[in-house]
Design a protein around this motif. Structure first.
Motif, short mmCIF file in Angstrom:
data_model
loop_
_atom_site.label_atom_id
_atom_site.label_comp_id
_atom_site.label_asym_id
_atom_site.label_seq_id
_atom_site.Cartn_x
_atom_site.Cartn_y
_atom_site.Cartn_z
N PHE A 67 -2.43 5.35 -2.28
CA PHE A 67 -1.57 4.18 -2.50
C PHE A 67 -2.39 2.89 -2.60
O PHE A 67 -2.01 1.96 -3.27
CB PHE A 67 -0.54 4.04 -1.38
CG PHE A 67 0.50 5.12 -1.39
CD1 PHE A 67 1.54 5.09 -2.31
CD2 PHE A 67 0.43 6.20 -0.51
CE1 PHE A 67 2.50 6.08 -2.35
CE2 PHE A 67 1.39 7.21 -0.54
CZ PHE A 67 2.43 7.14 -1.46
N LYS A 68 -3.50 2.85 -1.87
CA LYS A 68 -4.28 1.61 -1.89
C LYS A 68 -5.71 1.88 -1.43
O LYS A 68 -5.92 2.60 -0.46
CB LYS A 68 -3.65 0.58 -0.95
CG LYS A 68 -4.29 -0.81 -1.02
CD LYS A 68 -3.57 -1.78 -0.09
CE LYS A 68 -3.97 -3.21 -0.34
NZ LYS A 68 -3.24 -4.14 0.55
N ALA A 125 1.29 -0.29 1.40
CA ALA A 125 0.17 -0.78 0.60
C ALA A 125 0.33 -2.27 0.29
O ALA A 125 -0.65 -2.97 0.04
CB ALA A 125 0.04 0.03 -0.69
N HIS A 161 -6.53 0.27 3.24
CA HIS A 161 -6.44 1.59 2.62
C HIS A 161 -5.09 2.18 2.96
O HIS A 161 -4.60 1.97 4.07
CB HIS A 161 -7.47 2.58 3.17
CG HIS A 161 -8.90 2.16 3.04
ND1 HIS A 161 -9.43 1.10 3.70
CD2 HIS A 161 -9.91 2.71 2.33
CE1 HIS A 161 -10.71 0.99 3.40
NE2 HIS A 161 -11.02 1.97 2.57
N CYS A 162 -4.52 2.96 2.06
CA CYS A 162 -3.28 3.68 2.36
C CYS A 162 -3.28 5.00 1.60
O CYS A 162 -3.41 5.01 0.38
CB CYS A 162 -2.06 2.83 1.98
SG CYS A 162 -0.49 3.60 2.38
N THR A 220 -2.84 4.41 7.21
CA THR A 220 -3.18 3.07 6.74
C THR A 220 -4.31 2.54 7.62
O THR A 220 -4.32 2.74 8.83
CB THR A 220 -2.00 2.08 6.86
OG1 THR A 220 -1.52 2.07 8.20
CG2 THR A 220 -0.85 2.46 5.94
#
Lengths: 151, 159
Positions: A142-143, B94, B101-102, B117
């Motif tokens: 997701f990120k 996110a 970070h996720c 996360t």
């Protein structure tokens, strides 16, 4: 902990995501910061020396360059933590390794050129340490955008 | 957009190997590399841009020693999210700037947490506050904060 003035903070915020790709990147940055290139380079050396900057370089996308990576959590007995962390660190493919407060107390990431090699390393680590571990590869991303906002 | 059909050539690989430990802080940091690769500094910079454009590198920039500058609280928050809500909840998590970070990861019999996360901040209190905010925004109440107590190793991913 090091002392940072406003210029240092601006530098740290700039070099993470907006480092200029240029033949003379520091000169370009110095214009943005309103200081001379000489002063910027001196500050960069100091920030490096004191550990605020580790390096300026490429952040490699393991998956895209054909590699594979995972996160592993391991349960190490309290008395053997240092020894086991050292065993893990000895593997060059281990890029991050942390002690965390939880039942699974050692958390590390492993990158390898292919799946077989990655499985091999995890099997080796299980044998070497004799500790229970779980393999936690990314199923969905997701990120990933590490930028530290320096205040 | 990155083009997945593009592959790196030998010079790209050498360029990454020559820069992965960091470039020198000097007026012309790519001069030595350009000599080694037998190309101009402009070509070196152009290649780095292409490597980024094609997704081989996420960025070219600094890795920060966040502990040295006081960002010492580093919590891995792990969340037990119903599988059918992962897509939606992951996107919300996110969106928090404190979340660096996720990821979704597998569950195990003794490990029910499937969303991860990373939260970096100046104090543990800040991290706890962020986790509470995330919990409020998503309605996920089964979570754990795993603080890092020691760093045994941190190198970038290497070629």
């Amino acid at each position: 902990m090091i002392q940072l003035d406003d210029i240092d903070k601006n530098i740290l915020n700039l070099i993470q995501l907006d480092f200029p790709l240029d033949v003379h990147p520091f000169e370009k940055m110095s214009f943005q910061l309103g200081i001379s290139e000489e002063e910027l380079l001196e500050r960069m050396d100091r920030l490096k020396e004191e550990g605020a900057v580790r390096r300026i370089g490429p952040v490699i996308n393991t998956k895209r360059v054909g590699g594979i990576s995972t996160l592993v959590a391991l349960k190490a007995p309290g008395s053997k933590i240092d020894e086991i962390a050292e065993l893990i660190n000895q593997h060059q493919e281990v890029s991050h390794n942390y002690l965390r407060q939880a039942d699974y107390n050692i958390w590390f990431t492993v990158s390898a050129a292919n799946k077989e090699r990655l499985e091999q390393i995890i099997n080796d680590l299980q044998e070497e340490t004799g500790c229970p571990l779980i393999d936690l590869p990314t199923k969905r991303l997701f990120k990933i955008g590490v930028k530290f906002d320096v205040k | 957009m990155s083009n997945d059909n593009v592959v790196m050539d030998e010079a790209d690989t050498r360029l990454l190997k020559l820069t992965q430990d960091g470039i020198p802080f000097v007026h012309s940091p790519f001069a030595m590399i350009s000599e080694e690769l037998g190309m101009t500094e402009e070509e070196v910079v152009h290649r780095i841009e292409q490597l980024q454009k094609n997704g081989f590198i996420r960025r070219f920039g600094a890795s920060i020693g966040h502990r040295a500058i006081g960002i010492t609280a580093n919590a891995m928050c792990t969340w037990n999210v119903p599988d059918e809500r992962v897509e939606e909840v992951g996107a919300v998590m996110a969106g928090f700037t404190e979340v660096t970070h996720c990821y979704e990861r597998p569950r195990y019999p003794d490990w029910p947490y499937n969303l991860f996360t990373m939260v970096h901040s100046y104090t543990r209190k800040d991290c706890e506050y962020v986790a509470q905010e995330i919990s409020r925004a998503t309605g996920i109440t089964d979570y754990k904060l795993l603080y890092s107590v020691r760093e045994f190793k941190k190198t970038g991913v290497r070629l």
